[in-house]
Scaffold this active site. Structure first.
Site, short mmCIF file in Angstrom:
data_model
loop_
_atom_site.label_atom_id
_atom_site.label_comp_id
_atom_site.label_asym_id
_atom_site.label_seq_id
_atom_site.Cartn_x
_atom_site.Cartn_y
_atom_site.Cartn_z
N LYS A 127 0.82 -1.21 0.00
CA LYS A 127 0.00 0.00 0.00
C LYS A 127 0.87 1.28 0.00
O LYS A 127 2.09 1.22 0.23
CB LYS A 127 -0.94 -0.05 1.21
CG LYS A 127 -1.97 -1.19 1.13
CD LYS A 127 -2.93 -1.16 2.32
CE LYS A 127 -3.99 -2.24 2.21
NZ LYS A 127 -4.96 -2.18 3.33
N TYR A 145 -12.19 -2.07 -3.94
CA TYR A 145 -12.70 -2.21 -2.57
C TYR A 145 -14.23 -2.13 -2.53
O TYR A 145 -14.80 -1.80 -1.47
CB TYR A 145 -12.07 -1.15 -1.66
CG TYR A 145 -10.71 -1.55 -1.12
CD1 TYR A 145 -10.55 -2.68 -0.30
CD2 TYR A 145 -9.58 -0.80 -1.40
CE1 TYR A 145 -9.31 -3.03 0.20
CE2 TYR A 145 -8.33 -1.16 -0.89
CZ TYR A 145 -8.21 -2.28 -0.09
OH TYR A 145 -6.98 -2.64 0.43
N ASN A 191 -2.06 0.17 6.72
CA ASN A 191 -1.52 -1.06 7.30
C ASN A 191 -0.66 -1.86 6.31
O ASN A 191 -0.52 -3.08 6.41
CB ASN A 191 -2.64 -1.91 7.90
CG ASN A 191 -3.70 -2.29 6.90
OD1 ASN A 191 -3.56 -2.01 5.71
ND2 ASN A 191 -4.75 -2.94 7.36
N HIS A 216 -2.26 -5.43 1.45
CA HIS A 216 -3.54 -6.11 1.21
C HIS A 216 -3.24 -7.54 0.83
O HIS A 216 -2.27 -7.81 0.11
CB HIS A 216 -4.31 -5.44 0.05
CG HIS A 216 -5.45 -6.29 -0.45
ND1 HIS A 216 -6.70 -6.24 0.14
CD2 HIS A 216 -5.52 -7.24 -1.41
CE1 HIS A 216 -7.49 -7.12 -0.47
NE2 HIS A 216 -6.79 -7.74 -1.41
N GLU A 262 -9.48 -10.89 -7.80
CA GLU A 262 -8.56 -9.77 -7.58
C GLU A 262 -7.33 -9.86 -8.49
O GLU A 262 -6.82 -8.84 -8.96
CB GLU A 262 -8.13 -9.74 -6.11
CG GLU A 262 -9.29 -9.34 -5.19
CD GLU A 262 -8.91 -9.33 -3.71
OE1 GLU A 262 -9.78 -8.97 -2.89
OE2 GLU A 262 -7.75 -9.67 -3.37
P1 ADP Z 1 -7.92 -6.80 5.59
O1 ADP Z 1 -7.08 -5.86 4.75
O2 ADP Z 1 -7.16 -7.29 6.80
O3 ADP Z 1 -8.54 -7.92 4.79
P2 ADP Z 1 -10.56 -5.56 5.60
O4 ADP Z 1 -10.82 -6.30 4.32
O5 ADP Z 1 -11.56 -5.71 6.70
O6 ADP Z 1 -9.12 -5.93 6.21
O7 ADP Z 1 -10.44 -4.00 5.30
C1 ADP Z 1 -9.81 -3.55 4.12
C2 ADP Z 1 -8.90 -2.39 4.48
O8 ADP Z 1 -9.70 -1.30 4.94
C3 ADP Z 1 -7.92 -2.65 5.63
O9 ADP Z 1 -6.77 -3.34 5.25
C4 ADP Z 1 -7.61 -1.23 6.08
O10 ADP Z 1 -6.71 -0.58 5.19
C5 ADP Z 1 -8.99 -0.58 5.94
N1 ADP Z 1 -9.77 -0.68 7.19
C6 ADP Z 1 -10.36 -1.78 7.72
N2 ADP Z 1 -10.99 -1.51 8.87
C7 ADP Z 1 -10.80 -0.18 9.09
C8 ADP Z 1 -11.20 0.73 10.12
N3 ADP Z 1 -11.94 0.33 11.15
N4 ADP Z 1 -10.80 2.03 10.01
C9 ADP Z 1 -10.06 2.46 8.95
N5 ADP Z 1 -9.66 1.66 7.94
C10 ADP Z 1 -10.01 0.35 8.01
MG MG Z 2 -9.92 -7.80 3.23
#
Ligand code: ADP
Ligand code: MG
Length: 140
Positions: free
Chosen positions: A11, A51, A114, A117, A128
């Site tokens: 990212k 997304y 974070n 992905h 994807e």
């Molecule tokens: P992951 O990436 O672990 O699969 P998700 O699919 O639930 O997590 O969410 C997609 C992305 O959205 C996350 O990696 C993060 O960048 C963002 N995200 C998820 N939850 C939150 C939140 N509560 N607040 C802000 N950003 C979030």
């Molecule tokens: Mg996810």
């Protein structure tokens, strides 16, 4: 377990801090192979489409803004049980909950920024991967 492929994204927070090599080293050390990789600047429309499952979530608009805030590196990782293996290397979504040694524990700035992905199922991985790569670009 069968050989699988999964879609990974480094990212904008990771590219901004020049961490692509350090993160790729973790994938390779865990036995995953980078069988396709390219650096892109996502458009708002592309980030929204990628997304799309999160469209109704409160964080959707901020997430899209973050994902277009700088370049990303999109990649296909291949290996035994690659979808689950990559999720393990990544660590929990919220770095505060990520296990020691995971990418997110070591590198993530926040629950949003974070660093990585990773696809969450083999079915979503196929969708994807096709979003970013033509078959001819993936060399196993
Ligand atoms: P992951 O990436 O672990 O699969 P998700 O699919 O639930 O997590 O969410 C997609 C992305 O959205 C996350 O990696 C993060 O960048 C963002 N995200 C998820 N939850 C939150 C939140 N509560 N607040 C802000 N950003 C979030
Ligand atoms: Mg996810």
């Amino acid at each position: 377990m069968a050989t699988e492929r999964t879609l990974s994204i480094l990212k904008p927070d990771a590219t901004r801090r020049n961490l692509t090599g350090k993160i790729n080293a973790k994938f390779e050390a865990a036995g995953l192979r980078i069988v396709a990789q390219k650096r892109l600047q996502l458009s708002v429309a592309q980030a929204e489409a990628f997304y799309g499952v999160h469209r109704e979530r409160g964080f959707f608009r901020d997430l899209v803004t973050f994902m277009v805030s700088g370049p990303v590196v999109v990649q296909v990782l291949e290996g035994e049980g690659a979808v689950a293996a990559n999720r393990e290397i990544m660590g929990a979504t919220n770095p505060a909950n990520a296990a020691p040694g995971t990418v997110r524990a070591e590198f993530a700035e926040s629950i949003e920024a974070n660093s990585v992905h990773g696809s969450d199922s083999a079915e979503n991985a196929a969708v994807e991967i096709a979003f970013f790569f033509a078959g001819i670009e993936i060399v196993g």
